[in-house]
Each structure stands twice: as structure tokens, then as C-alpha cells.
Design a protein around this motif. Structure first.
Motif, PDB file in Angstrom:
ATOM      1  N   PHE A   1       0.809  -1.215   0.000  1.00 40.21           N
ATOM      2  CA  PHE A   1       0.000   0.000   0.000  1.00 40.21           C
ATOM      3  C   PHE A   1       0.843   1.267   0.000  1.00 40.21           C
ATOM      4  O   PHE A   1       0.331   2.359  -0.250  1.00 40.21           O
ATOM      5  N   MET A   2       2.154   1.129   0.259  1.00 41.47           N
ATOM      6  CA  MET A   2       3.037   2.295   0.234  1.00 41.47           C
ATOM      7  C   MET A   2       3.569   2.590  -1.173  1.00 41.47           C
ATOM      8  O   MET A   2       4.249   3.597  -1.372  1.00 41.47           O
ATOM      9  N   ARG A   3       3.281   1.710  -2.136  1.00 41.74           N
ATOM     10  CA  ARG A   3       3.573   2.069  -3.531  1.00 41.74           C
ATOM     11  C   ARG A   3       2.745   3.292  -3.903  1.00 41.74           C
ATOM     12  O   ARG A   3       1.603   3.432  -3.440  1.00 41.74           O
ATOM     13  N   PRO A   4       3.253   4.169  -4.758  1.00 38.03           N
ATOM     14  CA  PRO A   4       2.444   5.319  -5.172  1.00 38.03           C
ATOM     15  C   PRO A   4       1.098   4.897  -5.764  1.00 38.03           C
ATOM     16  O   PRO A   4       0.099   5.599  -5.593  1.00 38.03           O
ATOM     17  N   ASP A   5       1.087   3.759  -6.465  1.00 39.50           N
ATOM     18  CA  ASP A   5      -0.160   3.280  -7.063  1.00 39.50           C
ATOM     19  C   ASP A   5      -0.755   2.111  -6.293  1.00 39.50           C
ATOM     20  O   ASP A   5      -1.645   1.420  -6.790  1.00 39.50           O
TER      21      ASP A   5
END
Length: 317
Positions: A38-42
């Protein structure tokens, strides 16, 4: 896997069970965690895409749906342990990342308890919209880990801790959700420094207070903060003593009549758990309404299971 869960949903209907489905209960694909989760930009958009695909296959058979399960768990654990587990969690993340050939492995367990709040909230909001876009009539909400935060002594930080943990999520549930899933097992006492021991005379079950009013207090607070109908999505007692479980359930269930009398809309009660299950790394927990033989896998209902069935049929609340 979608076809498998479709068969599960169909079996529930054939057995007279209305399926209430969680789209995420902590577990994520390894590729997602190894790329940032969930910490990926997408990351939130990827979660929403998954929700849409799963809903297209399964939503017609659902009675209710939940986007995420207990998303405040990372910050709750961090506060309760006063940060003592951070080094162990970092070590676990490094080991998992190495196995995956990555420099990170972000799951609900290893996500930053503060920085991870807003991305996870965005995932809930986008997931909610994605599920509703497939079946607008399906009631969708988020299941929150609600704790009855109780102050002890002068200058208790109970209110501040409640706001830090629940504030952002209550706002998110108010903005995106047809109801709120309330999950509660016990109260937490806090003095002016943080979590502290329960008052003298408090009955303790294991390491947590044995308390009959905690669930109702959380229902009241959640409804006050969101204005939404409430579905009790988890409540129960971890104990090898089923008589103790019956005592707990009887008192908690009868007290639900109080919040109904106050005009708070309750949509239902889901007990945790149907069976003694694998929980938090072992089979030691005894939450079940039925015990399981780990060799033959035979399920044997406990008296508490029959008690809950009788309670439901008689509609005592």
C-alpha cells in the motif's frame, strides 16, 4: 481462485448462510508486498483494481462486503508495545525482502504505523467505490478494530490515543461506507504516559480485562463519530473454559439491547470465531464455538455454539 470462492459463496447460500465477505484480511500477494504494498504510489489503485475484478465475479452472491479488516492494527500494536517490536519487525521485513529479491516487503505487519495510515485510507475509499461500481446495492463498509479506551488517574492520554488511532478512520468510514464494522474484545486502560494495568478488582482473562460493557461503548463511540449503522463484525472470548465464554456472551449480547433502545441501528452480530483456528502464529487461541481435532479435523460444537443459536432464534435483544 475466483471460481473457488464462487463455489464457497454458493455453498453458503445452499446452507442458509448470508455471506459477509472481507476483500482483505491482512494477507497480500508476495509481489505486491515486495514492491511496496500500500506504500507504492499506485498501491491503493492496485487494490481498487483487485476489488473491481473480484466484485465482478462474486458480488452478486454477497450479503455485505468489507474493504479492509482492522486497518488500525499497526498503530494499535505500536502503542500497546510502546514501540518495543519495531526492531523485530524491521528484521522480519529484511528477511522477507531478501527471499523475494527486493529491498522492501510491506505488509500490514511491517508498514509504517504512521506513514501508512493515509495510503491505506485511500485504498479503502477507492476499494469502496470500485465494489459499488459493480453492484451499487451491495452494502459495503470497513471493519475497524475498536477498543474502549479508558482513562486512569489525572491527565490520562486516553482521549488523545483514541483520536490518534481512530480519528482518521472514523472520518474515512463516514465519507465512504454504508455502515461501519465494529470489532471489539476488551477495554484498554491508559494513564498520563500510556497503556497501564487495569484497576484493582478488574477480572482478567489471560492478559486482557474480562469486560461486558466494552463492546457497547465502542458501538456508541463509532456511531457518534460516523453517524453510520453498525455491524458487529467480531466479538468473542479466547478461553479454554467454554462456561466462561457462555458467561461472557450472555452478558455482552443482552447488553446490546441498551444501544438498540438508544436508537443506534445495529445490523447484526458476527461472532469470532466459528472454530478454534490458527491465529497469531499458533493454534493456541480458543475463540471457537466449535473445537477442532487437529489430526482428524473433526469439528465438535461447544455448548456456547448451541447457546448462540438459541439466542438468535429467540431474538432476546
Amino acid at each position: 481462485m475466483l471460481d473457488y470462492y464462487k463455489r464457497v459463496v454458493e455453498y453458503c447460500h445452499n446452507a442458509g448462510i448470508r455471506p459477509c465477505v472481507s476483500f482483505n484480511h491482512y494477507v497480500n500477494p508476495a509481489w505486491f508486498a515486495a514492491s511496496g504494498g500500500f506504500m507504492r504510489p499506485d498501491g491503493p489503485q492496485i487494490f481498487a483494481r483487485y476489488c473491481e475484478i473480484a466484485a465482478k465475479h462474486l458480488a452478486d452472491g454477497m450479503h455485505m462486503a468489507f474493504t479492509l479488516n482492522e486497518p488500525q492494527a499497526p498503530i494499535i500494536i505500536d502503542i500497546m508495545t510502546k514501540g518495543a517490536d519495531r526492531a523485530k519487525l524491521a528484521s522480519m521485513e529484511r528477511a522477507a525482502a531478501e527471499v523475494c529479491g527486493s529491498d522492501r516487503f510491506v505488509t500490514w505487519k511491517t508498514i509504517d504505523p504512521v506513514a501508512g495510515v493515509q495510503p491505506t485510507i485511500r485504498a479503502h475509499k477507492l476499494g469502496y467505490a470500485a465494489i459499488k461500481s459493480v453492484r451499487s446495492s451491495l452494502p459495503v463498509g470497513v471493519c475497524l478494530a475498536t477498543i474502549d479506551y479508558r482513562g486512569i488517574g489525572e491527565n490520562s492520554i486516553a482521549s488523545e490515543v483514541r483520536e490518534r488511532i481512530d480519528g482518521p478512520w472514523m472520518a474515512a468510514a463516514k465519507q465512504a461506507g454504508d455502515f461501519v464494522g465494529v470489532q471489539n474484545y476488551w477495554p484498554l486502560y491508559l494513564d498520563n504516559k500510556g497503556p497501564t494495568t487495569a484497576p484493582e478488582g478488574t477480572v482478567i482473562n489471560g492478559v486482557f480485562p474480562f469486560d461486558f460493557d466494552s463492546l457497547n461503548n465502542c458501538i456508541r463511540e463509532t456511531h457518534r463519530a460516523t453517524g453510520k449503522p453498525i455491524l458487529i463484525t467480531e466479538n468473542g472470548l479466547d478461553s479454554p473454559d467454554d462456561g466462561r465464554r457462555i458467561l461472557y456472551m450472555t452478558n455482552v449480547l443482552n447488553r446490546l439491547g441498551n444501544v438498540l433502545d438508544e436508537g443506534i441501528p445495529l445490523l447484526g452480530y458476527l461472532h469470532w470465531s466459528l472454530i478454534d483456528n490458527y491465529e497469531w502464529g499458533s493454534f493456541q487461541a480458543k475463540f471457537g464455538l466449535a473445537e477442532v481435532n487437529r489430526t482428524t479435523f473433526k469439528r465438535t460444537p461447544k455448548p456456547s455454539g448451541w447457546m448462540l443459536g438459541e439466542f438468535a432464534r429467540r431474538g432476546l435483544i
